[in-house]
Design a protein around this motif. Structure first.
Motif, mmCIF file in Angstrom:
data_model
loop_
_atom_site.group_PDB
_atom_site.id
_atom_site.type_symbol
_atom_site.label_atom_id
_atom_site.label_comp_id
_atom_site.label_asym_id
_atom_site.label_seq_id
_atom_site.Cartn_x
_atom_site.Cartn_y
_atom_site.Cartn_z
ATOM 1 N N ALA A 59 0.848 -1.195 0.000
ATOM 2 C CA ALA A 59 0.000 0.000 0.000
ATOM 3 C C ALA A 59 0.879 1.238 0.000
ATOM 4 C CB ALA A 59 -0.911 0.012 1.225
ATOM 5 N N PRO A 60 0.457 2.305 -0.730
ATOM 6 C CA PRO A 60 1.243 3.538 -0.735
ATOM 7 C C PRO A 60 1.089 4.298 0.570
ATOM 8 C CG PRO A 60 -0.777 3.827 -1.980
ATOM 9 C CD PRO A 60 -0.718 2.374 -1.574
ATOM 10 N N GLY A 61 2.018 5.247 0.806
ATOM 11 C CA GLY A 61 1.934 6.114 1.958
ATOM 12 C C GLY A 61 0.689 6.988 1.893
ATOM 13 N N GLY A 110 5.643 -1.879 2.177
ATOM 14 C CA GLY A 110 6.558 -2.304 1.122
ATOM 15 C C GLY A 110 7.175 -1.154 0.359
ATOM 16 N N ALA A 111 6.880 0.101 0.731
ATOM 17 C CA ALA A 111 7.414 1.257 0.005
ATOM 18 C C ALA A 111 8.871 1.499 0.378
ATOM 19 C CB ALA A 111 6.583 2.504 0.300
ATOM 20 N N LEU A 115 1.123 12.175 -3.643
ATOM 21 C CA LEU A 115 2.191 11.446 -2.973
ATOM 22 C C LEU A 115 2.345 10.089 -3.662
ATOM 23 C CD1 LEU A 115 4.225 11.048 -0.609
ATOM 24 C CD2 LEU A 115 2.318 10.069 0.694
ATOM 25 N N TYR A 116 3.539 9.855 -4.232
ATOM 26 C CA TYR A 116 3.831 8.591 -4.891
ATOM 27 C C TYR A 116 4.698 7.730 -3.960
ATOM 28 C CZ TYR A 116 2.430 11.029 -9.157
ATOM 29 O OH TYR A 116 1.749 11.731 -10.103
ATOM 30 N N SER A 117 4.437 6.417 -3.945
ATOM 31 C CA SER A 117 5.217 5.466 -3.155
ATOM 32 C C SER A 117 5.744 4.396 -4.099
ATOM 33 C CB SER A 117 4.351 4.820 -2.061
ATOM 34 O OG SER A 117 3.758 5.794 -1.234
ATOM 35 N N LEU A 118 7.059 4.142 -4.030
ATOM 36 C CA LEU A 118 7.677 3.113 -4.869
ATOM 37 C C LEU A 118 7.558 1.774 -4.148
ATOM 38 C CD1 LEU A 118 9.213 2.511 -7.484
ATOM 39 C CD2 LEU A 118 11.342 2.885 -6.219
ATOM 40 N N VAL A 119 6.646 0.928 -4.619
ATOM 41 C CA VAL A 119 6.379 -0.366 -3.996
ATOM 42 C C VAL A 119 6.678 -1.458 -5.010
ATOM 43 C CG1 VAL A 119 4.674 -1.834 -2.863
ATOM 44 C CG2 VAL A 119 4.592 0.645 -2.534
ATOM 45 N N ASN A 120 7.701 -2.248 -4.714
ATOM 46 C CA ASN A 120 8.062 -3.371 -5.585
ATOM 47 C C ASN A 120 8.305 -2.925 -7.013
ATOM 48 O OD1 ASN A 120 8.694 -6.096 -5.881
ATOM 49 N ND2 ASN A 120 6.626 -6.629 -6.493
#
Length: 943
Positions: free
Chosen positions: A120-122, A147-148, A191-196
């Motif tokens: 899940a993103p922040g 996982g971010a 807000l972008y989150s780098l997940v996998n």
């Protein structure tokens, strides 16, 4: 045999076995940590070298000792990467075998698979989403995304915009954004989150502080801080226009459990009886402005009397390297502490550099520290209830043998070469990373900011070209401390107007010559605009450079007597002293003008343009236009009116005013307000504008039509024109009875994605709650997007729209529902729908023949009352195409059809509705929404 003898033999055997095992052992996995959760579907396993081991074998599976995911002899390596692991949170079993003295010895491990579904993103927690910001500088805080590994924040004035800040922030959970507006406007935050490896996003909107009318803001205690006891004094700023204040303090949001009341016009109050249990305290400050109570809400953590702790040093970071011989030490307030004592020395608990009772302060600057890289010992004592409690720390002294990085190019203090500049600096032997800030204020970050790692050069784009001061700060990370050198530069001067010339009396011809006031320079930007009758397009000049048609500023209105407008530009191929001649596609007459600009800052780009027509006004205003973020643009404006165009609003500069043809321009600005013209009398006017800048975002030659209107109302040309964005060259007409074309909420189907930047400077979503509906009460009833100059393309045009019908499969009525026609209808491509008794079928029909290739025997089966996205492409040569997609997100192709074109006819107009004149059964409806038209023939053209 005696018992003693047997005991001696057993002891010797034990010694031998222990020795043997001490001399040989199997490998042991060190990474990933045994028992941990894996990071994805591809994992690298690493292990120690087993003593005496000559080979290794790895099994990975879903059961103990299983081999479902991998198995094999790996030789004598100490690492291997396993791909294709599950991402469902299941247990993964790993067995590592080591070949020792001919025997396979094993170690077994278990891991938890990465859970992709739980990623899940922040989520931004502060400021509260949709709230009003407290000023121009705001700290954003978010939760850690599951996982971010990295976060990216965009803040702008448009959805997804980056006008105020953009950048990769690494793995931090907070950042401060400066320079935000204070005008009450909407601010968009993504807000972008780098997940996998994938960037997931959450979008928010806020209201900027309105500095002209703002409520009071609590300044003490600091919002979100921990209170100091049961009695606290709250202090706030004076709200602009505020006459009274009211304070509520409670244990729930908006609560009044601890205090409530009107405080009059004071700016402070003390609240007693607050809890001391570490609970959350909610504070709401109301300001009475213009008779209305506006509020700002805050949260605090109550003091915890049960906790007693010594102060703890927060800066410099414990165990870090000091930044020099003079260092400020800062610490937290020890719970219940009344005084502090600091010892700093060269030995543990030593006092060689300083010692002393500091009273109740929370900071102390120590001078005379060594700069030889030695160890510095620091002890902070806190006096709590008569007892001195201590915390001890170690630091590394600054090494004075190295120096900070120094900017080498461009030369500090010089004038920059353009909007794109490469900065180069010397390497600092002690630095492990560099950070560069460039802004319009000292230490500002308006143009760029970011950690660059250990490189010594970077190129910065979209710098101003206005001659302003540019502030550059170069930071070097030395022993954990960011140390800086600051520089100033002068921005390049961007566009310079060389000449503006025109011919207001072009004769009826396919060319028109414009006399120059001076020679044209090679490589200059030449901008052209015309107002001609009969309708004509500019097709080129005699300069030899490629002419770029300004698609969005072409248009006319057949209900008025004003001429067709057309524009475009070239980058001059060579110097030219003779008159410049403009060519048209047909013989015509009217007025043509040219602006010539020289420039610095790289090759300029077309930012966008638009054209509109104003009826019965003596003060028409051009369509608002927002340049690409960070682009310093020029804007050229043209006015054509039934009466004279007398003047234009500042800061635009007018030329040849007091005439039916007039022009204006504005140079090297980042943003502007659309100008207002003053006419000699009320009447019809055409206002055309074109924008050019550096580093601009390329716009699409696309028109988007939002079928928005009052639910149940008849479709009108005025409403269609209002809902048409991007390209204004087409005019709308309604055919058939007209009464059966209405705006309906039941016909609404929104776009799945925004349009992207169109050439009128806007980004659009299908914001209306209605769509277009056609009733089968009459036969042929449809809308037509016309253009006297065709659809401005030499080869291809595409159109896409949402479509559904309620005709049943048993009804054999045939309808032609969505089409692109060539000149005078000589060629066409359209969606032809019919019932075959068991299904509804969608078929492509063309001027050159029926469907020739598809996957379903000539047609696509369509479900009744189901939305489809229909994408049709008209090609002058070759085949016309039609693709039908379902309404999944993203859409899935359900059928692709082609048929031959006639090979010679350019595209001319688009229809939506039923153009088939054959009888049709009454009582059914067709719905349409979200029409997109690409003048570049984009395919696929999706919603």
């Amino acid at each position: 045999m005696s018992t003693r003898f047997i005991s001696i033999v057993v002891a010797l055997l034990i010694v031998c076995l222990n020795t043997a095992f001490a001399q040989s052992s199997q490998g042991a996995i060190t990474s990933p940590a045994p028992g941990s959760t894996l990071s994805g579907s591809s994992v690298t396993f690493t292990w120690t070298a087993g003593t005496g081991a000559t080979q290794y074998w790895l099994d990975v599976g879903s059961t103990p000792g299983g081999q479902q995911y991998t198995t094999g002899n790996l030789g004598d390596v100490l690492t291997t990467t396993v791909n294709g692991l599950p991402e469902d949170g299941s247990t993964i079993y790993v067995t590592l075998y080591s070949l020792v003295n001919g025997n396979w010895l094993s170690n077994a491990y278990t891991y938890t698979a990465f859970n992709a579904a739980a990623a899940a993103p922040g989520v931004i927690t502060s400021p509260a989403p949709s709230s009003t910001l407290t000023g121009s500088s705001v700290t954003f805080i978010w939760t850690a995304g599951t996982g971010a590994t990295q976060y990216w924040l965009d803040v702008g004035s448009t959805p997804g915009g980056q006008q105020y800040t953009t950048g990769n922030l690494g793995d931090v959970l907070t950042t401060t954004v400066n320079g935000l507006p204070e005008d009450g406007s909407t601010i968009y935050v993504t807000l972008y989150s780098l997940v996998n490896g994938n960037w997931l996003s959450n979008a928010y909107s806020y209201t900027a502080l309105n500095a002209a009318a703002a409520g009071g803001v609590i300044t003490s205690p600091a919002p979100s801080s921990t209170l100091t006891g049961s009695s606290v004094t709250f202090i706030w700023t004076a709200g602009t226009g505020a006459t009274q204040y009211w304070l509520d303090v409670g244990s729930t949001p908006g609560g009044q459990q601890y205090t409530t009341g009107n405080l009059g016009d004071v700016l402070t109050t003390t609240v007693n009886g607050l809890p001391e249990d570490g609970s959350m305290i909610y504070v709401t400050l109301y300001s009475l402005i213009g008779g209305v109570w506006s509020s700002n809400a805050y949260t605090y953590t109550a003091f915890s009397a049960a906790v007693v702790a010594a102060g703890a040093i927060t800066s410099p970071a414990p165990s870090s390297t000091l930044s020099g011989s003079s260092v400020a030490f800062n610490w937290t307030a020890g719970t219940g502490a009344t005084a502090y004592w600091l010892d700093v020395g060269s030995t543990l608990y030593g006092q060689q550099y300083t010692t002393g009772n500091l009273g109740d302060v929370l900071t102390k600057t120590v001078n005379g520290l060594p700069t030889n890289g030695s160890t510095v010992y620091v002890t902070l004592y806190s006096l709590v209830s008569g007892q001195w409690l201590s915390n001890s720390y170690q630091y590394t002294a600054f090494n004075g043998t190295g120096g900070l990085a120094v900017m080498q190019t461009p030369t500090p203090g010089s004038t920059l070469s353009g909007w794109s500049v490469t900065f180069t600096w010397s390497a600092d032997t002690n630095a492990t990373a560099y950070w560069l800030d460039i802004g319009s204020t000292p230490y500002g970050q308006q143009y760029t900011t970011g950690n660059l790692g250990n490189v010594t050069s970077t190129t910065v784009y979209r710098l101003p070209t206005s001659g302003s001061t540019v502030y550059v700060t170069l930071y070097s990370l030395v022993a954990g401390q960011w140390l800086s050198n600051a520089y100033t530069y002068k921005a390049a001067t961007g566009f310079t107007l060389v000449q503006h010339v025109h011919n207001s009396d072009c004769t009826d011809s396919t060319t028109c010559a414009i006399t120059l006031s001076q020679s044209i320079g090679a490589g200059h930007l030449l901008v052209f605009e015309s107002s001609m009758y009969p309708e004509a397009l500019i097709t080129g000049t005699n300069n030899g450079a490629e002419f770029v048609q300004c698609v969005s500023c072409v248009g006319d209105d057949p209900t008025s007597d004003l001429e067709e407008t057309s524009g475009g530009w070239i980058l001059s191929a060579s110097a030219q002293s003779s008159a410049i001649t403009v060519s048209f596609n047909v013989a015509t007459g009217g007025a043509v003008e040219m602006w010539e600009y020289s420039y610095t800052g790289g090759t300029p780009g077309f930012d966008g343009a638009n054209q509109n027509e104003t009826q019965n006004s003596s003060s028409p205003t051009a369509i608002a236009f927002t340049p690409t973020s960070g682009s310093y643009d020029i804007s050229v404006q043209a006015c054509r009116a039934d009466s004279a165009c007398n003047s234009v609003s500042s800061p635009f500069t007018g030329d040849d005013t007091d005439n039916p043809y007039a022009w204006a321009y504005l140079d090297n600005v980042l943003n502007w307000t659309a100008p207002t013209w003053t006419l000699a009398s009320s009447g019809t006017s055409q206002l055309t504008q074109m924008e050019f800048g550096f580093g601009v975002e390329s716009c699409a030659n696309t028109s988007f039509v939002d079928f928005g209107g009052t639910n149940g109302s008849a479709v009108s040309v005025a409403q269609l024109t209002f809902g048409t964005h991007g390209w204004h060259g087409g005019t709308w007409t309604i055919h058939g009875t007209g009464a059966d074309l209405t705006f309906e909420t039941s016909a609404s189907q929104t776009l799945q994605n925004p349009t992207g930047r169109l050439c009128d400077g806007g980004y659009y979503t299908d914001s209306s709650t209605t769509g277009l509906q056609y009733s089968t009460a009459t036969n042929d009833t449809y809308l037509q997007m016309n253009s006297n100059n065709g659809l401005l393309t030499g080869t291809s045009v595409s159109a896409g729209a949402w479509y559904k019908s309620t005709l049943p499969a048993t009804d054999e009525s045939r309808t032609d529902d969505f089409a692109i026609f060539g000149t005078r209808g000589a060629d066409y491509v359209l969606l032809h729908e019919f019932g075959d008794g068991s299904d509804r079928q969608g078929e492509i029909e063309c001027g050159g023949g029926q469907s020739t290739t598809n996957g379903t025997g000539g047609s696509v089966t369509l479900a009744r009352s189901t939305w489809y996205w229909v994408d049709i492409v008209y090609n002058v040569t070759g085949n016309h195409t039609m693709k039908i997609y379902n309404n999944a997100n993203p859409p899935v192709l359900v059928g692709s059809l082609t048929c031959p074109s006639l090979g010679t006819t350019p595209p001319a107009y688009i229809t939506i509705g039923n153009v088939n004149t054959n009888p049709i059964t009454s009582g059914y409806i067709f719905d349409y929404d979200g029409l997109k038209v690409s003048l570049d023939g984009t395919d696929p053209f999706l919603p």
